[in-house]
Design a protein around this motif. Structure first.
Motif, short mmCIF file in Angstrom:
data_model
loop_
_atom_site.label_atom_id
_atom_site.label_comp_id
_atom_site.label_asym_id
_atom_site.label_seq_id
_atom_site.Cartn_x
_atom_site.Cartn_y
_atom_site.Cartn_z
N THR A 63 0.80 -1.26 -0.10
CA THR A 63 0.21 -0.13 -0.58
C THR A 63 0.91 1.08 0.47
OG1 THR A 63 0.42 0.14 2.10
CG2 THR A 63 -1.76 -1.42 1.23
N GLU A 116 -1.79 -8.37 5.19
CA GLU A 116 -2.76 -8.44 5.78
C GLU A 116 -2.70 -9.41 6.54
OE1 GLU A 116 -5.55 -8.21 8.19
OE2 GLU A 116 -4.73 -5.94 6.11
N ASN A 117 -2.59 -9.77 8.14
CA ASN A 117 -3.27 -10.84 8.43
C ASN A 117 -4.48 -11.12 9.31
OD1 ASN A 117 -2.70 -9.32 10.30
ND2 ASN A 117 -0.12 -10.83 11.05
N GLY A 172 -3.96 -6.25 10.44
CA GLY A 172 -4.12 -4.98 9.63
C GLY A 172 -2.02 -5.30 8.62
N HIS A 173 -2.05 -4.65 8.08
CA HIS A 173 -0.34 -4.81 6.97
C HIS A 173 0.93 -4.01 7.78
CE1 HIS A 173 -3.19 -2.09 5.29
NE2 HIS A 173 -1.50 -1.49 4.84
#
Length: 99
Positions: free
Chosen positions: A3, A64-65, A68-69
């Motif tokens: 991102t 992302e997990n 959040g990333h």
């Protein structure tokens, strides 16, 4: 993929300016500025080039997990050796050393 926020954070972690990143990645400076400010996007090839350039400088992108990333720095050789000593339980080991 990454991102704009991850790109901005990774740049700060590896201490590189947008203009230097643009040169290293071969991507237009304005495109990187817009991507980081979430007013634009990069085509897939540009995003891969930006990510590769930042990874070569020591950034690690966390996908992302569910929580959040993110982005972090690779461990130094000293820290990686210490972690390896502490782990001693086997399993798959990734290359976390900064070149």
């Amino acid at each position: 993929m990454i991102t704009g926020s991850q790109c901005r954070a990774a740049r700060a972690l590896v201490e590189i300016s947008r203009s230097m990143l643009a040169k290293r990645a071969g991507v237009d400076l304005i495109s990187i500025e817009r991507f980081e400010n979430i007013t634009g996007s990069l085509v897939k090839r540009e995003m891969q080039d930006v990510k590769r350039a930042l990874e070569e400088l020591g950034a690690v992108f966390i996908p992302e997990n569910g929580a959040g990333h993110g982005v972090r720095l690779k461990f130094s050789n000293v820290a990686a050796e210490r972690i390896a000593q502490l782990e001693c339980e086997g399993g798959i080991v990734a290359n976390d050393r900064v070149p």
